[in-house]
Scaffold this motif. Sequence first.
Motif, PDB file in Angstrom:
ATOM      1  N   TRP A 135       0.798  -1.225   0.000  1.00 55.59           N
ATOM      2  CA  TRP A 135       0.000   0.000   0.000  1.00 55.59           C
ATOM      3  C   TRP A 135       0.828   1.271   0.000  1.00 55.59           C
ATOM      4  CZ3 TRP A 135      -3.140  -2.033   4.697  1.00 55.59           C
ATOM      5  CH2 TRP A 135      -4.072  -2.978   4.245  1.00 55.59           C
ATOM      6  N   GLY A 136       2.090   1.162   0.382  1.00 52.46           N
ATOM      7  CA  GLY A 136       2.872   2.367   0.609  1.00 52.46           C
ATOM      8  C   GLY A 136       2.691   2.825   2.046  1.00 52.46           C
ATOM      9  N   GLY A 137       3.619   3.676   2.521  1.00 50.91           N
ATOM     10  CA  GLY A 137       3.568   4.100   3.916  1.00 50.91           C
ATOM     11  C   GLY A 137       2.542   5.194   4.142  1.00 50.91           C
ATOM     12  N   GLY A 138       2.666   5.870   5.258  1.00 47.64           N
ATOM     13  CA  GLY A 138       1.736   6.932   5.605  1.00 47.64           C
ATOM     14  C   GLY A 138       0.980   6.590   6.872  1.00 47.64           C
ATOM     15  N   LEU A 139       0.506   7.627   7.545  1.00 47.54           N
ATOM     16  CA  LEU A 139      -0.088   7.457   8.871  1.00 47.54           C
ATOM     17  C   LEU A 139      -1.217   6.431   8.872  1.00 47.54           C
ATOM     18  CD1 LEU A 139      -0.103   8.445  11.773  1.00 47.54           C
ATOM     19  CD2 LEU A 139      -1.664  10.246  11.102  1.00 47.54           C
ATOM     20  N   PHE A 140      -2.189   6.610   7.970  1.00 44.33           N
ATOM     21  CA  PHE A 140      -3.373   5.754   8.035  1.00 44.33           C
ATOM     22  C   PHE A 140      -3.063   4.331   7.588  1.00 44.33           C
ATOM     23  CE2 PHE A 140      -5.166   9.926   8.293  1.00 44.33           C
ATOM     24  CZ  PHE A 140      -6.057   9.753   9.339  1.00 44.33           C
ATOM     25  N   LYS A 141      -2.170   4.207   6.613  1.00 40.82           N
ATOM     26  CA  LYS A 141      -1.820   2.865   6.162  1.00 40.82           C
ATOM     27  C   LYS A 141      -1.046   2.113   7.237  1.00 40.82           C
ATOM     28  CE  LYS A 141      -2.108   4.237   1.426  1.00 40.82           C
ATOM     29  NZ  LYS A 141      -1.402   4.895   0.340  1.00 40.82           N
ATOM     30  N   VAL A 142      -0.186   2.844   7.963  1.00 38.92           N
ATOM     31  CA  VAL A 142       0.529   2.208   9.066  1.00 38.92           C
ATOM     32  C   VAL A 142      -0.463   1.713  10.103  1.00 38.92           C
ATOM     33  CG1 VAL A 142       2.036   2.683  11.024  1.00 38.92           C
ATOM     34  CG2 VAL A 142       2.696   3.429   8.762  1.00 38.92           C
ATOM     35  N   ILE A 143      -1.467   2.550  10.402  1.00 36.83           N
ATOM     36  CA  ILE A 143      -2.462   2.162  11.407  1.00 36.83           C
ATOM     37  C   ILE A 143      -3.202   0.898  10.972  1.00 36.83           C
ATOM     38  CG2 ILE A 143      -4.661   2.856  12.427  1.00 36.83           C
ATOM     39  CD1 ILE A 143      -3.524   5.692  12.546  1.00 36.83           C
ATOM     40  N   VAL A 144      -3.649   0.885   9.712  1.00 37.05           N
ATOM     41  CA  VAL A 144      -4.393  -0.287   9.236  1.00 37.05           C
ATOM     42  C   VAL A 144      -3.495  -1.522   9.232  1.00 37.05           C
ATOM     43  CG1 VAL A 144      -5.636  -1.277   7.292  1.00 37.05           C
ATOM     44  CG2 VAL A 144      -5.976   1.111   7.883  1.00 37.05           C
ATOM     45  N   ALA A 145      -2.258  -1.349   8.759  1.00 40.91           N
ATOM     46  CA  ALA A 145      -1.350  -2.494   8.687  1.00 40.91           C
ATOM     47  C   ALA A 145      -1.087  -3.076  10.070  1.00 40.91           C
ATOM     48  CB  ALA A 145      -0.039  -2.087   8.024  1.00 40.91           C
ATOM     49  N   LEU A 146      -0.900  -2.195  11.069  1.00 42.11           N
ATOM     50  CA  LEU A 146      -0.652  -2.692  12.418  1.00 42.11           C
ATOM     51  C   LEU A 146      -1.907  -3.325  13.009  1.00 42.11           C
ATOM     52  CD1 LEU A 146       1.561   0.154  13.904  1.00 42.11           C
ATOM     53  CD2 LEU A 146       2.270  -2.171  13.410  1.00 42.11           C
ATOM     54  N   SER A 147      -3.084  -2.799  12.620  1.00 41.92           N
ATOM     55  CA  SER A 147      -4.324  -3.335  13.187  1.00 41.92           C
ATOM     56  C   SER A 147      -4.582  -4.761  12.725  1.00 41.92           C
ATOM     57  CB  SER A 147      -5.524  -2.487  12.782  1.00 41.92           C
ATOM     58  OG  SER A 147      -5.285  -1.156  13.075  1.00 41.92           O
ATOM     59  N   ILE A 148      -4.160  -5.052  11.484  1.00 44.81           N
ATOM     60  CA  ILE A 148      -4.462  -6.373  10.928  1.00 44.81           C
ATOM     61  C   ILE A 148      -3.916  -7.484  11.814  1.00 44.81           C
ATOM     62  CG2 ILE A 148      -3.888  -7.910   8.997  1.00 44.81           C
ATOM     63  CD1 ILE A 148      -4.266  -5.613   7.141  1.00 44.81           C
ATOM     64  N   THR A 149      -2.738  -7.260  12.408  1.00 44.44           N
ATOM     65  CA  THR A 149      -2.217  -8.315  13.261  1.00 44.44           C
ATOM     66  C   THR A 149      -2.571  -8.109  14.734  1.00 44.44           C
ATOM     67  OG1 THR A 149      -0.153  -7.097  13.181  1.00 44.44           O
ATOM     68  CG2 THR A 149      -0.293  -9.075  11.838  1.00 44.44           C
ATOM     69  N   SER A 150      -3.015  -6.908  15.129  1.00 47.54           N
ATOM     70  CA  SER A 150      -3.125  -6.663  16.570  1.00 47.54           C
ATOM     71  C   SER A 150      -4.473  -7.059  17.165  1.00 47.54           C
ATOM     72  CB  SER A 150      -2.834  -5.197  16.881  1.00 47.54           C
ATOM     73  OG  SER A 150      -3.870  -4.401  16.388  1.00 47.54           O
ATOM     74  N   TRP A 151      -5.481  -7.358  16.333  1.00 45.60           N
ATOM     75  CA  TRP A 151      -6.753  -7.729  16.943  1.00 45.60           C
ATOM     76  C   TRP A 151      -6.772  -9.188  17.388  1.00 45.60           C
ATOM     77  CZ3 TRP A 151      -9.857 -11.529  14.789  1.00 45.60           C
ATOM     78  CH2 TRP A 151      -9.527 -11.928  13.490  1.00 45.60           C
ATOM     79  N   LEU A 152      -5.799  -9.973  16.874  1.00 47.94           N
ATOM     80  CA  LEU A 152      -5.801 -11.408  17.167  1.00 47.94           C
ATOM     81  C   LEU A 152      -5.736 -11.697  18.666  1.00 47.94           C
ATOM     82  CD1 LEU A 152      -3.321 -12.628  14.462  1.00 47.94           C
ATOM     83  CD2 LEU A 152      -5.740 -13.107  14.594  1.00 47.94           C
ATOM     84  N   GLY A 153      -4.818 -11.019  19.333  1.00 46.28           N
ATOM     85  CA  GLY A 153      -4.623 -11.268  20.753  1.00 46.28           C
ATOM     86  C   GLY A 153      -5.882 -10.970  21.546  1.00 46.28           C
ATOM     87  N   LEU A 154      -6.504  -9.826  21.242  1.00 43.83           N
ATOM     88  CA  LEU A 154      -7.720  -9.444  21.958  1.00 43.83           C
ATOM     89  C   LEU A 154      -8.839 -10.438  21.695  1.00 43.83           C
ATOM     90  CD1 LEU A 154      -8.099  -5.582  21.732  1.00 43.83           C
ATOM     91  CD2 LEU A 154      -7.866  -6.989  23.749  1.00 43.83           C
ATOM     92  N   ALA A 155      -8.961 -10.876  20.434  1.00 42.80           N
ATOM     93  CA  ALA A 155     -10.017 -11.832  20.101  1.00 42.80           C
ATOM     94  C   ALA A 155      -9.808 -13.128  20.863  1.00 42.80           C
ATOM     95  CB  ALA A 155     -10.024 -12.095  18.593  1.00 42.80           C
ATOM     96  N   ARG A 156      -8.558 -13.582  20.928  1.00 39.81           N
ATOM     97  CA  ARG A 156      -8.277 -14.832  21.623  1.00 39.81           C
ATOM     98  C   ARG A 156      -8.576 -14.705  23.115  1.00 39.81           C
ATOM     99  NH1 ARG A 156      -2.421 -16.603  20.723  1.00 39.81           N
ATOM    100  NH2 ARG A 156      -2.859 -16.028  18.596  1.00 39.81           N
ATOM    101  N   LEU A 157      -8.194 -13.549  23.673  1.00 38.47           N
ATOM    102  CA  LEU A 157      -8.445 -13.328  25.098  1.00 38.47           C
ATOM    103  C   LEU A 157      -9.941 -13.299  25.389  1.00 38.47           C
ATOM    104  CD1 LEU A 157      -7.172 -12.666  27.838  1.00 38.47           C
ATOM    105  CD2 LEU A 157      -7.376 -10.273  27.260  1.00 38.47           C
ATOM    106  N   THR A 158     -10.700 -12.552  24.541  1.00 37.63           N
ATOM    107  CA  THR A 158     -12.147 -12.469  24.754  1.00 37.63           C
ATOM    108  C   THR A 158     -12.778 -13.853  24.661  1.00 37.63           C
ATOM    109  OG1 THR A 158     -12.000 -10.394  23.559  1.00 37.63           O
ATOM    110  CG2 THR A 158     -14.189 -11.191  24.058  1.00 37.63           C
ATOM    111  N   ARG A 159     -12.336 -14.624  23.679  1.00 38.07           N
ATOM    112  CA  ARG A 159     -12.895 -15.968  23.519  1.00 38.07           C
ATOM    113  C   ARG A 159     -12.631 -16.795  24.777  1.00 38.07           C
ATOM    114  NH1 ARG A 159     -10.249 -20.600  22.174  1.00 38.07           N
ATOM    115  NH2 ARG A 159     -11.609 -22.334  21.602  1.00 38.07           N
TER     116      ARG A 159
END
Lengths: 303, 322
Positions: A160-184
């Motif tokens: 996608w190329g860098g930039g503030l919003f793309k960095v946020i989305v890219a980091l989010s793609i891997t960061s929800w896993l932990g929370l989902a596993r914990l909630t489950r």
Amino acid sequence: MQTAATTKPRARSLFDRTAKSHRTLWHNALRQFMRNRFSVLGLCLVSFFIFLAVFADLLAPHPYDKVYFDRVLLFPLEHASHPLGTDEVGRDYLSRLLHGARTSLFVGLAVQSIAVVIGVPVGSIAGYMGGKVDFVFTRVVDIMSAFPGLLFTILIISLWGGGLFKVIVALSITSWLGLARLTRAQFLQLRESGYVEAAVCTGTPEPRIIARHIIPNALTPLLVAVSFGIPAAMYGEAGLSFLGIGINDPLPSWGKMVGVSNAYVRVYWHLALFPTIAIALAMLGFSFMGDGLRDALDPRLIE
Amino acid sequence: MTRYVTGRILSLLFVMWIVSMVTFAMMHAVPGGPFDETKGRLPPAARENILRKYGLDKPYHVQYLNYMKNALRLDFGIPFSNPTATVTEVILSRWRVTAQVGILTVLFAFGGGILMGVFAAYHQNSLLDNAVTFLAMLGVVIPSFVVALWLILIFAVRLDLVPMRGWSDSGECLIGDVAFCSDWILPVFAYCIGPMGVIGRYTRASVVDVMRQDYTRTARAKGVSERMLMFRHVLRNAQIPMITALATEVPNLMTGSIFIESTFSINGLGKYFVTSVFNRDYPMIMALFLLIAFLWSLTYLLSDLAYTWVDPRVRLGGAQAA
């Protein structure tokens, strides 16, 4: 729910008692939190950091992207209007540091918000429904955790190329896993608990069971996870920006400032020193606060 | 048990298959191909030839099937950036370097971390405990590239104790060599303080937990010596969280850190990955993703098996006590 008139006072007194003990959990937690010197220090650092980030515009002596061509690479205090010196193209370093706090905090909060918005519902659906839904969820999470996190993020960013919003989305793609596993895990555990069973027996509708009995009890571990997730996202952003594929140029980022300073640092030490201190203090603050929260909200430790 | 392990291995293969598909799709979705700009401007005919040679002119699904057919025979192709070697050779030679850093880092991180953790737990809530906890936290939260930068500045530039040159990648320096020592000390130190802090914190928490248990009090009450108590009663029971730490840190450390390798100019796997992504070196990207995914899944499997070995109460596969 209909309750017979005779049992009403008793029911109310039971309710009162639970309400009181609920209040004391937070009460105890606050007291426990304040007793720990590290967590108070963390809270102070985080508050200071948030203050800087919010009021960066007012506090910064210069605009963060204003270039002074005649004042390139000034040392701290070399020029009266640049207390922390200037960077390699002549921008005021103090202003860039202050705005860097804003970038860092924004990324941390945004990534964690996305993670909560995706992870908590997905995790609770998997944990509560069980069966096939849970099976699919577990497989998806297994597969996604097998991906090397940072490398995956780098691949996405190169897509996608860098930039503030793309960095946020890219980091989010891997960061929800932990929370989902914990909630489950929380849902799986709480679904079996005595009070949920009791609620099912008395015919409480499912949404109410989830809202009144499961979510409040699952809240504290999630809160702790989020308090650690914010610095983790900030760390991720700093790393990407250090490699030069994170935040794009006029916008300052502490990671980028450290990365760029690599080339100049043997002489212009201040370029590395200040962002380093900023990263270290912010990360320490969040981690101490998270540690304090975890200890304070763990009922087993309160005595 | 056999059934459980077979099931896990099958699911590992399934995960690898999905990882290969997703990586393949994402890699080709990245704009730009491997031969767009490199080697100057290629004449269209030459470019076509190269594309045909590497099979890049075929439709994506054919490319993927071909790749997988070869990969199943452990042939991972030829890297575009280094066509005289195979991907396997390139990865093995890079990995040699990364593994040297990795092994040393694992040793230091675990040795130091466990010592720190046990020490802090034993002197719980003392000034020493606070100091160790603080140091561990500092190691965890400060990014390794920051640590690396300051180590270079202080020890190589200011004090001139170690040379600035990077890690020799020809493999002529091996562990035990004197010249090697000055090369590895900074990268390993920069690399290990993070994991060391993590392990220290894990160890401290689990040792503190075990020391609170009734059986520890009983052992102390019946007069077991402190050393015996530590080794026989406390540490043995505190192993489970340490295995968790091992499982999360070892694959990371063994595949190298992009930050450490680029700061110290070590020609290892981590640094190579970033260049491969930037160069759109498709066979290398695929192989590296598959390798790392495989290592991760394997470590998870092994650590789950290790739990049953360390703690007979843990049963795998069947209904687990929540």
